[in-house]
Write a protein that holds these residues in place. Structure first.
Motif, PDB file in Angstrom:
ATOM      1  N   ASN A  98      -4.377  -5.042   5.102  1.00  0.00           N
ATOM      2  CA  ASN A  98      -5.655  -4.333   5.031  1.00  0.00           C
ATOM      3  C   ASN A  98      -5.718  -3.250   3.953  1.00  0.00           C
ATOM      4  O   ASN A  98      -6.725  -2.604   3.798  1.00  0.00           O
ATOM      5  N   PHE A 103      -8.783  -7.836   1.326  1.00  0.00           N
ATOM      6  CA  PHE A 103      -8.808  -7.780   2.780  1.00  0.00           C
ATOM      7  C   PHE A 103     -10.164  -8.254   3.324  1.00  0.00           C
ATOM      8  O   PHE A 103     -10.260  -8.855   4.370  1.00  0.00           O
ATOM      9  N   TYR A 104     -11.212  -7.959   2.570  1.00  0.00           N
ATOM     10  CA  TYR A 104     -12.540  -8.418   2.983  1.00  0.00           C
ATOM     11  C   TYR A 104     -12.901  -9.716   2.271  1.00  0.00           C
ATOM     12  O   TYR A 104     -12.817  -9.791   1.048  1.00  0.00           O
TER      13      TYR A 104
HETATM   14  C1  LIG Z   1      -5.236  -0.931   8.527  1.00  0.00           C
HETATM   15  O1  LIG Z   1      -4.053  -1.023   9.278  1.00  0.00           O
HETATM   16  C2  LIG Z   1      -3.590   0.227   9.833  1.00  0.00           C
HETATM   17  C3  LIG Z   1      -2.253   0.004  10.499  1.00  0.00           C
HETATM   18  O2  LIG Z   1      -2.127  -1.291  10.992  1.00  0.00           O
HETATM   19  C4  LIG Z   1      -4.659   0.727  10.825  1.00  0.00           C
HETATM   20  O3  LIG Z   1      -4.249   1.972  11.370  1.00  0.00           O
HETATM   21  C5  LIG Z   1      -5.976   0.895  10.088  1.00  0.00           C
HETATM   22  O4  LIG Z   1      -7.008   1.264  10.990  1.00  0.00           O
HETATM   23  C6  LIG Z   1      -6.389  -0.404   9.386  1.00  0.00           C
HETATM   24  N1  LIG Z   1      -7.542  -0.167   8.561  1.00  0.00           N
HETATM   25  C7  LIG Z   1      -8.633  -0.956   8.573  1.00  0.00           C
HETATM   26  C8  LIG Z   1      -9.723  -0.590   7.633  1.00  0.00           C
HETATM   27  O5  LIG Z   1      -8.727  -1.947   9.281  1.00  0.00           O
END
Ligand SMILES: *[C@@H]1O[C@H](CO)[C@@H](O)[C@H](O)[C@H]1NC(C)=O
Ligand SMILES: *[C@@H]1O[C@H](CO)[C@@H](O)[C@H](O)[C@H]1NC(C)=O
Ligand SMILES: *[C@@H]1O[C@H](CO)[C@@H](O)[C@H](O)[C@H]1NC(C)=O
Ligand SMILES: *[C@@H]1O[C@H](CO)[C@@H](O)[C@H](O)[C@H]1NC(C)=O
Ligand SMILES: *[C@@H]1O[C@H](CO)[C@@H](O)[C@H](O)[C@H]1NC(C)=O
Length: 368
Positions: A98, A103-104
């Motif tokens: 992510n 990621f998107y």
């Molecule tokens: C990305 O991953 C981290 C740890 O897994 C998490 O805390 C965070 O909320 C995530 N961010 C998004 C935008 O999904």
């Protein structure tokens, strides 16, 4: 007497059918792989009626053909007006880390509505894009957005040749430089001109005029550099008006010209297809320098956007250039589609390329 009148009407009707059908056939021939790509079912039905009624009901068919010509015309105009209507679906993809831009997942397509469906817009595969641009000279001129657009266009055509695309990418992204490539296999020449300011585009137009040679397709756009370094919307407006008048006066647009043949030997009488690559939305908080965040404010962005409208450069305001609506693409794709609030993901320029190709399909048919 009545027979003769009927005969004349019939001939007229048949002629009208030919007028409608011949360009259609030629368009199909031009785009051999995907014949009639852009004809709606409704249009086919009208044409079929026209063909089948001609021998039997001359006066009815006369009426039908004149109506169908109007339908063809309306169809093209309204589809050109709808070609920028794209919807996005931007979703996280759990199989990708992510912290990555990928990621998107960014998926796009033309919006769904009966009107849009009738236009039958399609994402063309590289082979159709090659067919469409076979033998053409394409010019893309502008700032880094124009460079990203060029990359997407070449990627569509050369997508399957990874090595070649890697070298294209390396050469194209040499900072502040021009770039050109000849795609021998389809006889297509592409020139990218680094033209960060509108005045550079105007100068380019003058060069074409001096050399008496014009590209078949030209995509241009500039504004961000001016916003950052000149920061004066009325000056931008002035530059756009100069560009408009150079485009209108320098290019062989007038219908009289194309009827009477070229004025000078080497001038192509075909009018080039001209596109304007609009400004992207700027996401102020994401801009990567303090200077940019300060100068490139939302208020200034809107003033630049108004200047574009006021300059009457675009088709929708009576000008010569068809907008590739980067503003709406970037607004609808949103902050997930940019890392610096200014340069957007490849998906944006991929969509812009497809908008251009679909517009070209409609227009190349119109101009036959
Ligand atoms: C990305 O991953 C981290 C740890 O897994 C998490 O805390 C965070 O909320 C995530 N961010 C998004 C935008 O999904
Ligand atoms: C997520 O990304 C992977 C790898 O790029 C891709 O193959 C897959 O189709 C994506 N998933 C969705 C739901 O789009
Ligand atoms: C491009 O046009 C040339 C003729 O001008 C033709 O020989 C060639 O096959 C065409 N290529 C494609 C990919 O359509
Ligand atoms: C574009 O125009 C500016 C301002 O006139 C000029 O300084 C610059 O050299 C030009 N750039 C190119 C690439 O023509
Ligand atoms: C903005 O540009 C216009 C037109 O070029 C000029 O007349 C005006 O003085 C400029 N304004 C500023 C604040 O520089």
């Amino acid at each position: 007497m009545t027979m003769m009148m009927l005969g004349a009407v019939q001939l007229g009707a048949a002629a009208a059918c030919v007028v409608v059908l011949v360009p259609m056939g030629m368009a199909g021939w031009h785009l051999s792989r995907n014949k009639m790509l852009f004809f709606s079912g409704a249009l086919f039905i009208t044409l079929a009626v026209c063909v089948h009624l001609t021998p039997y009901f001359p006066s009815v068919s006369d009426f039908v053909t004149s109506v169908s010509s109007v339908v063809v015309f309306d169809h093209r105009i309204s589809c050109i007006n709808l070609v920028n209507e794209i919807a996005w679906d931007v979703k996280p993809n759990s199989s990708i880390p992510n912290d990555s831009l990928e990621f998107y997942d960014k998926r796009w397509d033309w919006s769904k509505s009966p009107k849009l469906d009738a236009c039958d817009f399609q994402k063309l595969p590289g082979s159709d894009a090659s067919d469409l641009l076979n033998g053409s000279w394409v010019v893309v001129a502008g700032d880094s957005q124009a460079r990203l657009f060029t990359l997407s266009l070449l990627n569509l055509i050369l997508g399957s040749e990874a090595d070649r695309m890697n070298s294209v990418r390396a050469d194209l992204f040499k900072r502040h430089s021009d770039y050109n490539i000849l795609l021998d296999e389809i006889g297509m020449k592409l020139d990218f001109f680094w033209a960060p300011y509108v005045v550079n585009l105007t100068n380019l137009m003058i060069d074409f005029k001096v050399k008496k040679s014009y590209p078949d397709v030209m995509v241009m756009g500039a504004g961000l550099w001016h916003m950052l370094h000149v920061t004066n919307a009325s000056d931008y407006d002035f530059a756009l008006r100069m560009l408009r008048s150079s485009v209108v006066s320098l290019l062989p647009f007038s219908p009289e010209l194309s009827l009477n043949g070229p004025v000078t030997g080497s001038v192509s009488i075909k009018s080039p297809h001209l596109f304007w690559l609009g400004l992207p939305m700027l996401i102020n908080g994401m801009l990567n320098t303090e200077e940019k965040r300060e100068k490139m404010s939302d208020a200034l962005w809107h003033a630049y956007d108004r200047a574009l409208g006021d300059s009457k450069l675009l088709r929708q305001t009576g000008g010569p250039l068809l907008l590739l609506d980067i503003q709406s693409l970037t607004w609808n794709c949103g902050p997930r589609c940019t890392s610096d609030g200014m340069h957007y993901d490849g998906a944006i320029y991929e969509a812009a390329v497809q908008i251009m190709l679909n517009a070209l399909l409609i227009e190349s048919h119109q101009q036959l």
